[in-house]
Design a protein around this motif. Structure first.
Motif, PDB file in Angstrom:
ATOM      1  N   ASP A 119      13.631 -38.812  10.550  1.00 12.87           N
ATOM      2  CA  ASP A 119      13.179 -38.905   9.151  1.00 12.87           C
ATOM      3  C   ASP A 119      13.161 -37.538   8.467  1.00 12.87           C
ATOM      4  O   ASP A 119      13.520 -37.414   7.295  1.00 12.87           O
ATOM      5  CB  ASP A 119      11.794 -39.595   9.065  1.00 12.87           C
ATOM      6  CG  ASP A 119      10.754 -38.939   9.957  1.00 12.87           C
ATOM      7  OD1 ASP A 119      11.151 -38.257  10.924  1.00 12.87           O
ATOM      8  OD2 ASP A 119       9.546 -39.081   9.690  1.00 12.87           O
ATOM      9  N   ILE A 137      16.970 -36.434   7.886  1.00 11.78           N
ATOM     10  CA  ILE A 137      17.629 -37.300   6.901  1.00 11.78           C
ATOM     11  C   ILE A 137      17.175 -36.912   5.488  1.00 11.78           C
ATOM     12  O   ILE A 137      17.981 -36.817   4.566  1.00 11.78           O
ATOM     13  CB  ILE A 137      17.333 -38.792   7.203  1.00 11.78           C
ATOM     14  CG1 ILE A 137      18.058 -39.213   8.492  1.00 11.78           C
ATOM     15  CG2 ILE A 137      17.745 -39.691   6.041  1.00 11.78           C
ATOM     16  CD1 ILE A 137      17.607 -40.543   9.083  1.00 11.78           C
ATOM     17  N   LYS A 150      19.602 -35.555   2.558  1.00 18.15           N
ATOM     18  CA  LYS A 150      19.688 -36.334   1.323  1.00 18.15           C
ATOM     19  C   LYS A 150      19.510 -35.418   0.109  1.00 18.15           C
ATOM     20  O   LYS A 150      20.272 -35.474  -0.855  1.00 18.15           O
ATOM     21  CB  LYS A 150      18.577 -37.390   1.361  1.00 18.15           C
ATOM     22  CG  LYS A 150      18.849 -38.600   0.550  1.00 18.15           C
ATOM     23  CD  LYS A 150      17.784 -39.625   0.884  1.00 18.15           C
ATOM     24  CE  LYS A 150      17.824 -40.772  -0.091  1.00 18.15           C
ATOM     25  NZ  LYS A 150      16.795 -41.748   0.230  1.00 18.15           N
ATOM     26  N   GLN A 162      20.742 -41.563  12.350  1.00 17.42           N
ATOM     27  CA  GLN A 162      21.157 -40.680  11.244  1.00 17.42           C
ATOM     28  C   GLN A 162      22.476 -41.149  10.636  1.00 17.42           C
ATOM     29  O   GLN A 162      22.679 -41.089   9.420  1.00 17.42           O
ATOM     30  CB  GLN A 162      21.302 -39.234  11.740  1.00 17.42           C
ATOM     31  CG  GLN A 162      19.981 -38.575  12.129  1.00 17.42           C
ATOM     32  CD  GLN A 162      20.156 -37.159  12.671  1.00 17.42           C
ATOM     33  OE1 GLN A 162      21.175 -36.504  12.463  1.00 17.42           O
ATOM     34  NE2 GLN A 162      19.152 -36.673  13.388  1.00 17.42           N
ATOM     35  N   ALA A 207      21.792 -44.017   8.361  1.00 14.75           N
ATOM     36  CA  ALA A 207      21.168 -43.548   7.118  1.00 14.75           C
ATOM     37  C   ALA A 207      22.229 -42.930   6.208  1.00 14.75           C
ATOM     38  O   ALA A 207      22.239 -43.154   4.991  1.00 14.75           O
ATOM     39  CB  ALA A 207      20.074 -42.531   7.432  1.00 14.75           C
TER      40      ALA A 207
END
Ligand code: ADP
Ligand code: AMP
Length: 213
Positions: free
Chosen positions: A64, A67, A71, A94, A97
């Motif tokens: 998390d 990512i 992003k 990953q 995502a």
């Protein structure tokens, strides 16, 4: 031209070395989650403080966190015509995502034997200021201890010590190597085999650019 590219390969395979040269030649940003994390650690940000214990032990930072960093970076203007991802994704989680964030055109899989990796990582030095990568044996700077590009000081990464190198190779095999089949099954992966310690980087870069075209 394929410009949304992932560089896959074990630590020390040359991802950063080739990505930085391609960035200069094609004007496509190199995005290294390792560099972003090291910067966060240096600046003592909230993410940096959380990430530090994982990075220093050669373990993967939780999905998390990485990512989210990725992003935010991909949302920047300079990524709109493409990017080279260096060190991301490193887990299937990953990769999934990433599928929800953007489209990937090409995955370059750098295949390098372990003994070359260990030699390269134990002699890698990087610039504290700009992150440029050198090698004491194969790609030394012009002036000892000083970055050719920005004049900053060169140092050895904490995680390039022998015990941590072995841990990182193990993590690669267990958690990241499954991505090779993930992308091969999609038909977008190309292997680049580098089994000599002294293949000039420009030679590998030329091969990659040909594939991107
Ligand atoms: P990665 O980003 O995949 O972890 P690096 O790009 O940092 O790997 O490369 C690891 C080390 O190997 C660095 O010290 C780099 O200078 C050296 N290196 C990488 N590719 C070559 C090459 N083709 N010839 C000589 N040295 C190389
Ligand atoms: P690198 O500079 O790519 O060798 O990454 C250095 C370290 O940063 C790794 O050993 C991990 O601890 C962490 N790291 C970098 N990228 C990721 C990622 N995509 N997922 C998890 N951890 C990462």
């Amino acid at each position: 031209m394929k410009t949304r590219v992932i560089f896959l390969g074990p630590p020390g395979a040359g991802k950063g070395t080739y990505a930085s040269r391609i960035m200069e030649r094609l004007n496509i940003p190199q995005i290294s989650t390792g560099d972003l994390l090291r910067e966060a650690i240096r600046n003592r940000t909230e993410i940096g403080i959380k990430a530090e214990e994982y990075v220093s032990q050669g373990k993967l930072v939780p999905d998390d966190i990485v990512i989210e960093i990725l992003k935010q970076r991909l949302a920047k203007d300079d990524c709109k015509n493409g990017f080279i991802l260096d060190g991301f994704p490193r887990t299937i989680e990953q990769a999934k995502a990433l599928d929800n964030i953007t489209h990937i055109d090409l995955v370059i899989n750098l295949v390098v034997p372990d003994e070359i990796i260990v030699k390269r990582l134990s002699s890698r030095i990087i610039c504290k200021r700009c992150g440029a990568v050198y090698n004491l044996i194969t790609l030394p700077p012009k002036k000892e201890g000083i970055c050719d590009k920005c004049g900053g000081p060169l140092y050895q990464r904490e995680d390039d010590k022998p015990e941590v190198i072995m841990q990182r190779l193990d993590v690669y095999k267990k958690q990241t190597a499954p991505l090779v089949e993930y992308y091969r099954n999609r038909g977008i992966l190309v292997d680049i085999v580098c089994d000599k310690v002294d293949t000039p980087p420009e030679e590998v870069v030329d091969r990659i650019i040909k594939i991107m075209r």
